[in-house]
Design an enzyme around this catalytic site. Sequence first.
Site, PDB file in Angstrom:
ATOM      1  N   SER A   4       0.750  -1.243   0.054  1.00  0.00           N
ATOM      2  CA  SER A   4       0.070   0.108  -0.010  1.00  0.00           C
ATOM      3  C   SER A   4       0.777   1.271   0.054  1.00  0.00           C
ATOM      4  O   SER A   4       1.806   1.135   0.765  1.00  0.00           O
ATOM      5  CB  SER A   4      -0.854   0.066   1.327  1.00  0.00           C
ATOM      6  OG  SER A   4      -1.694   1.017   1.321  1.00  0.00           O
ATOM      7  N   LYS A  28      -3.396   2.358  -2.278  1.00  0.00           N
ATOM      8  CA  LYS A  28      -2.978   3.362  -1.534  1.00  0.00           C
ATOM      9  C   LYS A  28      -4.137   3.408  -0.433  1.00  0.00           C
ATOM     10  O   LYS A  28      -5.126   3.020  -0.529  1.00  0.00           O
ATOM     11  CB  LYS A  28      -3.337   4.551  -2.493  1.00  0.00           C
ATOM     12  CG  LYS A  28      -2.782   5.869  -2.335  1.00  0.00           C
ATOM     13  CD  LYS A  28      -2.903   6.839  -3.560  1.00  0.00           C
ATOM     14  CE  LYS A  28      -2.531   8.388  -3.352  1.00  0.00           C
ATOM     15  NZ  LYS A  28      -1.429   8.325  -2.619  1.00  0.00           N
ATOM     16  N   GLY A  29      -3.913   3.944   0.873  1.00  0.00           N
ATOM     17  CA  GLY A  29      -4.643   4.058   2.046  1.00  0.00           C
ATOM     18  C   GLY A  29      -5.730   4.784   1.592  1.00  0.00           C
ATOM     19  O   GLY A  29      -5.554   6.096   1.041  1.00  0.00           O
ATOM     20  N   GLY A  55       0.917  11.750   5.000  1.00  0.00           N
ATOM     21  CA  GLY A  55      -0.277  11.845   5.596  1.00  0.00           C
ATOM     22  C   GLY A  55      -1.781  11.317   4.972  1.00  0.00           C
ATOM     23  O   GLY A  55      -2.591  12.077   5.045  1.00  0.00           O
ATOM     24  N   LEU A  56      -1.506  10.218   4.359  1.00  0.00           N
ATOM     25  CA  LEU A  56      -2.718   9.430   3.731  1.00  0.00           C
ATOM     26  C   LEU A  56      -3.344  10.515   2.677  1.00  0.00           C
ATOM     27  O   LEU A  56      -4.801  10.626   2.677  1.00  0.00           O
ATOM     28  CB  LEU A  56      -3.564   9.196   4.959  1.00  0.00           C
ATOM     29  CG  LEU A  56      -3.242   7.846   5.556  1.00  0.00           C
ATOM     30  CD1 LEU A  56      -4.542   7.642   6.702  1.00  0.00           C
ATOM     31  CD2 LEU A  56      -3.139   6.706   4.726  1.00  0.00           C
ATOM     32  N   CYS A 113      -0.743   3.794  10.489  1.00  0.00           N
ATOM     33  CA  CYS A 113      -0.215   5.060   9.906  1.00  0.00           C
ATOM     34  C   CYS A 113       0.371   5.813  10.837  1.00  0.00           C
ATOM     35  O   CYS A 113      -0.065   6.324  11.574  1.00  0.00           O
ATOM     36  CB  CYS A 113      -1.023   5.513   8.875  1.00  0.00           C
ATOM     37  SG  CYS A 113      -0.304   6.911   8.042  1.00  0.00           S
ATOM     38  N   ILE A 174       5.370  -5.204   8.413  1.00  0.00           N
ATOM     39  CA  ILE A 174       5.154  -4.173   9.277  1.00  0.00           C
ATOM     40  C   ILE A 174       4.837  -3.088   8.278  1.00  0.00           C
ATOM     41  O   ILE A 174       5.231  -2.701   7.165  1.00  0.00           O
ATOM     42  CB  ILE A 174       6.320  -3.902  10.059  1.00  0.00           C
ATOM     43  CG1 ILE A 174       7.602  -3.814   9.300  1.00  0.00           C
ATOM     44  CG2 ILE A 174       6.795  -5.060  11.066  1.00  0.00           C
ATOM     45  CD1 ILE A 174       8.857  -3.183  10.113  1.00  0.00           C
ATOM     46  N   THR A 176       5.552   1.233   8.560  1.00  0.00           N
ATOM     47  CA  THR A 176       6.994   2.024   8.651  1.00  0.00           C
ATOM     48  C   THR A 176       7.378   2.288  10.264  1.00  0.00           C
ATOM     49  O   THR A 176       6.564   2.358  11.003  1.00  0.00           O
ATOM     50  CB  THR A 176       6.790   3.365   7.996  1.00  0.00           C
ATOM     51  OG1 THR A 176       5.796   4.244   8.591  1.00  0.00           O
ATOM     52  CG2 THR A 176       6.796   3.122   6.501  1.00  0.00           C
ATOM     53  N   GLY A 226       8.300  -5.085   4.439  1.00  0.00           N
ATOM     54  CA  GLY A 226       9.554  -4.282   5.079  1.00  0.00           C
ATOM     55  C   GLY A 226      10.658  -4.608   4.603  1.00  0.00           C
ATOM     56  O   GLY A 226      11.385  -5.487   4.909  1.00  0.00           O
TER      57      GLY A 226
HETATM   58  C1  LIG Z   1       5.273   6.761   0.249  1.00  0.00           C
HETATM   59  C2  LIG Z   1       4.894   5.430   1.016  1.00  0.00           C
HETATM   60  C3  LIG Z   1       3.420   5.459   1.471  1.00  0.00           C
HETATM   61  C4  LIG Z   1       2.937   4.452   2.131  1.00  0.00           C
HETATM   62  N1  LIG Z   1       1.327   4.523   2.215  1.00  0.00           N
HETATM   63  C5  LIG Z   1       0.718   3.482   3.293  1.00  0.00           C
HETATM   64  C6  LIG Z   1      -0.709   3.618   3.312  1.00  0.00           C
HETATM   65  O1  LIG Z   1      -1.247   4.151   2.610  1.00  0.00           O
HETATM   66  N2  LIG Z   1      -1.362   2.455   3.889  1.00  0.00           N
HETATM   67  C7  LIG Z   1      -0.361   1.394   4.619  1.00  0.00           C
HETATM   68  O2  LIG Z   1      -0.839   0.639   5.125  1.00  0.00           O
HETATM   69  N3  LIG Z   1       0.691   1.450   4.420  1.00  0.00           N
HETATM   70  C8  LIG Z   1       1.679   2.508   3.527  1.00  0.00           C
HETATM   71  N4  LIG Z   1       3.012   2.557   3.528  1.00  0.00           N
HETATM   72  C9  LIG Z   1       3.869   1.626   4.123  1.00  0.00           C
HETATM   73  C10 LIG Z   1       4.008   0.472   3.187  1.00  0.00           C
HETATM   74  O3  LIG Z   1       3.078  -0.345   2.617  1.00  0.00           O
HETATM   75  C11 LIG Z   1       5.052  -0.804   3.969  1.00  0.00           C
HETATM   76  O4  LIG Z   1       4.295  -1.343   4.975  1.00  0.00           O
HETATM   77  C12 LIG Z   1       6.236  -0.214   4.281  1.00  0.00           C
HETATM   78  O5  LIG Z   1       6.953   0.977   3.559  1.00  0.00           O
HETATM   79  C13 LIG Z   1       7.222  -1.203   4.638  1.00  0.00           C
HETATM   80  O6  LIG Z   1       7.695  -1.802   3.394  1.00  0.00           O
HETATM   81  P1  LIG Z   1       8.735  -1.243   2.408  1.00  0.00           P
HETATM   82  O7  LIG Z   1      10.219  -1.262   3.167  1.00  0.00           O
HETATM   83  O8  LIG Z   1       8.922  -2.519   1.584  1.00  0.00           O
HETATM   84  O9  LIG Z   1       8.371  -0.029   1.696  1.00  0.00           O
HETATM   85  C14 LIG Z   1       3.421   3.564   2.474  1.00  0.00           C
HETATM   86  C15 LIG Z   1       5.066   3.628   2.544  1.00  0.00           C
HETATM   87  C16 LIG Z   1       5.476   4.516   1.761  1.00  0.00           C
HETATM   88  C17 LIG Z   1       6.994   4.394   1.537  1.00  0.00           C
END
Ligand SMILES: Cc1cc2nc3c(=O)[nH]c(=O)nc-3n(C[C@H](O)[C@H](O)[C@H](O)COP(=O)(O)O)c2cc1C
Length: 285
Positions: A4, A28-29, A55-56, A113, A174, A176, A226
């Site tokens: 997402s 996307k969220g 910030g969604l 989030c 996870i 972030t 993650g």
């Molecule tokens: C730019 C960006 C936007 C994100 N937006 C969301 C979101 O809207 N909803 C959500 O559950 N996670 C969101 N995440 C988290 C990611 O889905 C993921 O859980 C997190 O980045 C860890 O995985 P990665 O290291 O592969 O990016 C976002 C991450 C990034 C980098």
Amino acid sequence: MAASGTFGYGHEYARLIDIERLGAIVSKGTTLRPRLGNPQPRIAETPAGMLNAIGLENIGIEAVIQEKAPIWVRWKVPVVVNIAGETVDEYATIATMLEGVDGVAGIEVNISCPNVAEGGMAFGIRSDTAAQVTAAVKASTSLPVIVKLTPNVTDIVSIAEAVAASGADAVSLINTLVGMTIDITTRRPFLGNISGGLSGPAIRPIALRMVYEVAKAVDIPVIGVGGITSTSDALQFLMAGASAVQVGTAIFVNPQTPLEIIDGLRQFMEREGAKDITELIGAAL
Ligand SMILES: Cc1cc2nc3c(=O)[nH]c(=O)nc-3n(C[C@H](O)[C@H](O)[C@H](O)COP(=O)(O)O)c2cc1C
């Protein structure tokens, strides 16, 4: 799966990669009303990763149903809608609105989030509120419900257990980790939101440890996310007990990453004589 917030609504990437080869796309969220998101700057590069404080920002659930679902319905790849609310009722309302919408294969409930003032991670840092949101969403939908957990807690296992006991069909982890960076020229926090969520390879060992612990504790499927950037990373999460993995930040570097991992997993299985991916899932537990 595409994680997402890193793959838009899927169609943005359809010209870049063969999205139909993905296991699933997580949108996307999405919130009840459209959101403009946080003030700029909203992203910063870090060693082995990035900070984001989007910030969604999103178009809201009604526009998702009107404008995006009709696109998704034409695809074979399942699309899971990631939802976020400011109250338990809001989560339930969004889930109710998604009921029966063609093109939507499931719901991922973002109780993790870190970049919003209301709701967001607040629900995911306590077992009781995490359970309440899960139960409310489950009662509002017949779609599969994945609950996405935050790592910004001391005991993620107890939260995963509470969510599983409240009817979640799967957990993903996870989201972030909260971090920040300071601009030494202005002597001020760099991000408009001051803090942001750290993602990318820097967080992978933490995510892997949490997936391992949660997979040992719950009976529902665990989705690992993650810092996954390669086949070897994905294999580690599968061996730690994940039934599936999501790729996020790595997509920004190379949009082909999820497909390269799918090919790599197939090659690994052939090399190792594994007939089914389930032979690898939980091998390290
Ligand atoms: C730019 C960006 C936007 C994100 N937006 C969301 C979101 O809207 N909803 C959500 O559950 N996670 C969101 N995440 C988290 C990611 O889905 C993921 O859980 C997190 O980045 C860890 O995985 P990665 O290291 O592969 O990016 C976002 C991450 C990034 C980098």
